[in-house]
Enzyme design. Structure first.
Site, PDB file in Angstrom:
ATOM      1  N   LYS A  13     129.610 -59.924   9.083  1.00 16.92           N
ATOM      2  CA  LYS A  13     128.919 -58.748   9.973  1.00 16.92           C
ATOM      3  C   LYS A  13     129.115 -57.479   8.978  1.00 16.92           C
ATOM      4  O   LYS A  13     127.983 -56.800   8.695  1.00 16.92           O
ATOM      5  CB  LYS A  13     130.101 -58.468  11.134  1.00 16.92           C
ATOM      6  CG  LYS A  13     130.176 -59.529  11.979  1.00 16.92           C
ATOM      7  CD  LYS A  13     130.983 -59.421  13.286  1.00 16.92           C
ATOM      8  CE  LYS A  13     132.277 -58.961  12.881  1.00 16.92           C
ATOM      9  NZ  LYS A  13     133.190 -60.081  12.553  1.00 16.92           N
ATOM     10  N   ARG A  88     134.303 -56.432  21.689  1.00 21.03           N
ATOM     11  CA  ARG A  88     135.161 -57.461  21.345  1.00 21.03           C
ATOM     12  C   ARG A  88     135.635 -58.619  22.462  1.00 21.03           C
ATOM     13  O   ARG A  88     136.297 -59.566  22.349  1.00 21.03           O
ATOM     14  CB  ARG A  88     136.562 -57.361  20.561  1.00 21.03           C
ATOM     15  CG  ARG A  88     136.304 -56.733  19.222  1.00 21.03           C
ATOM     16  CD  ARG A  88     136.160 -57.832  18.401  1.00 21.03           C
ATOM     17  NE  ARG A  88     137.334 -57.862  17.245  1.00 21.03           N
ATOM     18  CZ  ARG A  88     136.960 -57.328  16.119  1.00 21.03           C
ATOM     19  NH1 ARG A  88     136.040 -56.562  15.654  1.00 21.03           N
ATOM     20  NH2 ARG A  88     138.139 -57.569  15.263  1.00 21.03           N
ATOM     21  N   ARG A 127     138.624 -61.924   0.015  1.00 21.85           N
ATOM     22  CA  ARG A 127     137.898 -60.545   0.315  1.00 21.85           C
ATOM     23  C   ARG A 127     138.657 -59.340  -0.416  1.00 21.85           C
ATOM     24  O   ARG A 127     139.869 -59.339  -0.228  1.00 21.85           O
ATOM     25  CB  ARG A 127     137.862 -60.092   1.815  1.00 21.85           C
ATOM     26  CG  ARG A 127     137.322 -58.875   2.202  1.00 21.85           C
ATOM     27  CD  ARG A 127     136.972 -58.392   3.395  1.00 21.85           C
ATOM     28  NE  ARG A 127     137.799 -58.962   4.234  1.00 21.85           N
ATOM     29  CZ  ARG A 127     137.548 -58.806   5.672  1.00 21.85           C
ATOM     30  NH1 ARG A 127     136.333 -58.746   6.033  1.00 21.85           N
ATOM     31  NH2 ARG A 127     138.444 -59.170   6.559  1.00 21.85           N
ATOM     32  N   ARG A 160     142.970 -56.314   2.208  1.00 22.37           N
ATOM     33  CA  ARG A 160     143.077 -55.813   3.417  1.00 22.37           C
ATOM     34  C   ARG A 160     144.647 -56.319   3.878  1.00 22.37           C
ATOM     35  O   ARG A 160     144.911 -57.674   3.583  1.00 22.37           O
ATOM     36  CB  ARG A 160     142.023 -56.184   4.377  1.00 22.37           C
ATOM     37  CG  ARG A 160     141.396 -55.045   4.743  1.00 22.37           C
ATOM     38  CD  ARG A 160     140.111 -55.466   5.621  1.00 22.37           C
ATOM     39  NE  ARG A 160     140.383 -56.260   6.833  1.00 22.37           N
ATOM     40  CZ  ARG A 160     139.549 -56.446   7.868  1.00 22.37           C
ATOM     41  NH1 ARG A 160     138.048 -56.295   7.573  1.00 22.37           N
ATOM     42  NH2 ARG A 160     139.705 -56.979   8.940  1.00 22.37           N
ATOM     43  N   ARG A 171     143.618 -64.086  14.134  1.00 19.76           N
ATOM     44  CA  ARG A 171     142.449 -63.566  14.304  1.00 19.76           C
ATOM     45  C   ARG A 171     141.356 -64.432  14.843  1.00 19.76           C
ATOM     46  O   ARG A 171     140.321 -64.292  15.620  1.00 19.76           O
ATOM     47  CB  ARG A 171     141.908 -62.462  13.049  1.00 19.76           C
ATOM     48  CG  ARG A 171     142.899 -61.424  12.871  1.00 19.76           C
ATOM     49  CD  ARG A 171     142.729 -60.800  11.495  1.00 19.76           C
ATOM     50  NE  ARG A 171     141.313 -60.604  10.911  1.00 19.76           N
ATOM     51  CZ  ARG A 171     140.963 -60.691   9.835  1.00 19.76           C
ATOM     52  NH1 ARG A 171     141.793 -60.887   8.707  1.00 19.76           N
ATOM     53  NH2 ARG A 171     139.791 -60.336   9.409  1.00 19.76           N
TER      54      ARG A 171
HETATM   55  P1  AP5 Z   1     132.813 -59.435   5.663  1.00 20.78           P
HETATM   56  O1  AP5 Z   1     131.537 -58.995   5.582  1.00 20.78           O
HETATM   57  O2  AP5 Z   1     133.808 -58.618   5.269  1.00 20.78           O
HETATM   58  O3  AP5 Z   1     133.202 -60.285   7.279  1.00 20.78           O
HETATM   59  P2  AP5 Z   1     133.183 -59.565   8.681  1.00 20.78           P
HETATM   60  O4  AP5 Z   1     132.554 -60.532   9.658  1.00 20.78           O
HETATM   61  O5  AP5 Z   1     132.976 -58.173   8.730  1.00 20.78           O
HETATM   62  O6  AP5 Z   1     134.856 -59.919   8.862  1.00 20.78           O
HETATM   63  P3  AP5 Z   1     135.897 -59.037   9.392  1.00 20.78           P
HETATM   64  O7  AP5 Z   1     137.252 -59.721   8.881  1.00 20.78           O
HETATM   65  O8  AP5 Z   1     135.899 -57.698   8.704  1.00 20.78           O
HETATM   66  O9  AP5 Z   1     136.020 -58.992  10.677  1.00 20.78           O
HETATM   67  P4  AP5 Z   1     136.824 -58.895  11.703  1.00 20.78           P
HETATM   68  O10 AP5 Z   1     136.378 -58.892  13.065  1.00 20.78           O
HETATM   69  O11 AP5 Z   1     138.192 -59.542  11.603  1.00 20.78           O
HETATM   70  O12 AP5 Z   1     137.804 -57.339  11.233  1.00 20.78           O
HETATM   71  P5  AP5 Z   1     137.543 -55.910  11.929  1.00 20.78           P
HETATM   72  O13 AP5 Z   1     137.692 -55.004  10.677  1.00 20.78           O
HETATM   73  O14 AP5 Z   1     136.568 -55.789  12.607  1.00 20.78           O
HETATM   74  O15 AP5 Z   1     133.011 -60.710   5.122  1.00 20.78           O
HETATM   75  C1  AP5 Z   1     134.357 -61.259   4.716  1.00 20.78           C
HETATM   76  C2  AP5 Z   1     134.161 -61.852   3.172  1.00 20.78           C
HETATM   77  O16 AP5 Z   1     133.223 -62.787   2.972  1.00 20.78           O
HETATM   78  C3  AP5 Z   1     133.974 -60.732   2.306  1.00 20.78           C
HETATM   79  O17 AP5 Z   1     134.788 -60.927   1.099  1.00 20.78           O
HETATM   80  C4  AP5 Z   1     132.386 -60.861   1.819  1.00 20.78           C
HETATM   81  O18 AP5 Z   1     132.298 -60.491   0.599  1.00 20.78           O
HETATM   82  C5  AP5 Z   1     132.121 -62.515   1.852  1.00 20.78           C
HETATM   83  N1  AP5 Z   1     131.018 -62.722   2.365  1.00 20.78           N
HETATM   84  C6  AP5 Z   1     130.206 -62.236   3.326  1.00 20.78           C
HETATM   85  N2  AP5 Z   1     129.013 -62.819   3.520  1.00 20.78           N
HETATM   86  C7  AP5 Z   1     128.863 -63.971   2.411  1.00 20.78           C
HETATM   87  C8  AP5 Z   1     128.220 -65.071   2.127  1.00 20.78           C
HETATM   88  N3  AP5 Z   1     127.088 -65.026   2.767  1.00 20.78           N
HETATM   89  N4  AP5 Z   1     128.587 -66.047   1.331  1.00 20.78           N
HETATM   90  C9  AP5 Z   1     129.843 -65.756   0.517  1.00 20.78           C
HETATM   91  N5  AP5 Z   1     130.790 -64.927   0.856  1.00 20.78           N
HETATM   92  C10 AP5 Z   1     130.178 -63.739   2.023  1.00 20.78           C
HETATM   93  O19 AP5 Z   1     138.873 -55.742  12.731  1.00 20.78           O
HETATM   94  C11 AP5 Z   1     140.075 -55.811  12.157  1.00 20.78           C
HETATM   95  C12 AP5 Z   1     141.240 -55.455  13.190  1.00 20.78           C
HETATM   96  O20 AP5 Z   1     140.910 -54.013  14.022  1.00 20.78           O
HETATM   97  C13 AP5 Z   1     141.125 -56.515  14.533  1.00 20.78           C
HETATM   98  O21 AP5 Z   1     141.683 -57.578  14.174  1.00 20.78           O
HETATM   99  C14 AP5 Z   1     141.656 -55.747  15.640  1.00 20.78           C
HETATM  100  O22 AP5 Z   1     143.131 -55.663  15.651  1.00 20.78           O
HETATM  101  C15 AP5 Z   1     140.990 -54.594  15.236  1.00 20.78           C
HETATM  102  N6  AP5 Z   1     139.962 -54.148  15.928  1.00 20.78           N
HETATM  103  C16 AP5 Z   1     138.569 -53.748  15.328  1.00 20.78           C
HETATM  104  N7  AP5 Z   1     137.729 -53.606  16.400  1.00 20.78           N
HETATM  105  C17 AP5 Z   1     138.320 -53.657  17.625  1.00 20.78           C
HETATM  106  C18 AP5 Z   1     137.895 -53.764  18.884  1.00 20.78           C
HETATM  107  N8  AP5 Z   1     136.525 -53.683  19.143  1.00 20.78           N
HETATM  108  N9  AP5 Z   1     138.721 -54.074  19.905  1.00 20.78           N
HETATM  109  C19 AP5 Z   1     140.024 -54.088  19.617  1.00 20.78           C
HETATM  110  N10 AP5 Z   1     140.458 -54.217  18.491  1.00 20.78           N
HETATM  111  C20 AP5 Z   1     139.902 -54.208  17.403  1.00 20.78           C
END
Ligand code: AP5
Length: 216
Positions: A13, A88, A127, A160, A171
């Site tokens: 994402k 979420r 990552r 991270r 997660r």
């Molecule tokens: P990346 O693009 O970073 O993946 P992502 O889908 O953004 O994954 P996240 O881990 O950031 O999502 P998340 O939902 O767990 O975390 P968030 O920060 O929102 O790609 C991942 C890796 O793969 C990278 O290294 C990239 O280079 C690689 N990659 C990507 N595409 C690729 C491809 N095609 N081929 C090969 N490699 C590839 O949330 C973190 C925390 O914050 C949550 O756990 C929660 O505690 C809190 N939080 C955030 N939002 C909320 C909310 N709305 N409500 C409550 N708590 C929340």
């Protein structure tokens, strides 16, 4: 264009939202990034959020709602935005509808980044974020030149705190339990689009822009 990016942790994402932001000037609104900034700055909100984030649980709905209300009302979001990581759960999806209603706006679509669960652990443990330019990279999947470019810019590859195996496992469970039901939520409203998110980043981006009517 107002888009929600849906998908499991590691589905890409953030990576794809960064590219859409650069190419189409649509701001990427990532609740994860906003929360990590609040934690790093040691704000009261960050202190409240930290324990949940470290455990891989969701932060309280009211905290993220406050962030979203403030962010979508800013001038740079007037022409559209990409919501990355929000909503979420069902309650956040209803909150979002209410916020947009108040602004006289609506969503154009929710894009599901569809990926096999078995590749997520490697994507997430590998990552790294470049401290110089904020680019999301991967020690297993990024081209060596991209990793080198970060080092040449004087940056470090930062991991991270929640990208460890135990927290990632939780997660993924939280995603299945709380967030995956939103797929049906948006399908029922005729807003769901699905993009196969396996394969190289460029290939996925091509599919995504085509699905959004932006690419060829
Ligand atoms: P990346 O693009 O970073 O993946 P992502 O889908 O953004 O994954 P996240 O881990 O950031 O999502 P998340 O939902 O767990 O975390 P968030 O920060 O929102 O790609 C991942 C890796 O793969 C990278 O290294 C990239 O280079 C690689 N990659 C990507 N595409 C690729 C491809 N095609 N081929 C090969 N490699 C590839 O949330 C973190 C925390 O914050 C949550 O756990 C929660 O505690 C809190 N939080 C955030 N939002 C909320 C909310 N709305 N409500 C409550 N708590 C929340």
């Amino acid at each position: 264009m107002r888009i929600v990016m849906l998908g499991a942790p590691g589905s890409g994402k953030g990576t794809q939202a960064q590219r859409l932001q650069a190419d189409y000037r649509l701001p990427q609104i990532s609740t994860g990034d906003l929360l990590r900034r609040a934690v790093a700055e040691g704000t009261a909100l960050g202190l409240q959020a930290k324990a949940a984030m470290d455990a891989g649980e969701l932060v309280a709905d009211r905290i993220v709602l406050g962030m979203i209300e403030e962010r979508v009302a800013r001038p740079d979001a007037a022409a559209g935005f990409i919501l990355d990581g929000y909503p979420r759960n069902e309650s956040q999806a209803r909150d979002l509808e209410a916020v947009l209603d108040q602004l006289g706006l609506s969503l154009d679509c929710a894009v599901l980044m569809d990926v096999d669960f078995d590749i997520l652990m490697k994507r997430l443990t590998g990552r790294r974020t470049c401290s110089a330019n904020g680019k999301v990279l991967n020690i297993y999947f990024s081209a060596p030149e991209e990793l080198e470019e970060c080092r040449r810019a004087g940056g470090e590859l930062v991991q991270r705190d929640d990208d460890n195996e135990a927290t990632i496992g939780n997660r993924l469970r939280v995603y299945q339990r709380e967030t995956a039901p939103l797929i049906e939520h948006y399908r029922a409203r005729g807003l769901l689009k699905t993009v196969a998110a396996t394969g190289a980043v460029d290939e996925v981006y091509g599919r995504l822009t085509k699905c959004l009517g932006l690419g060829s």
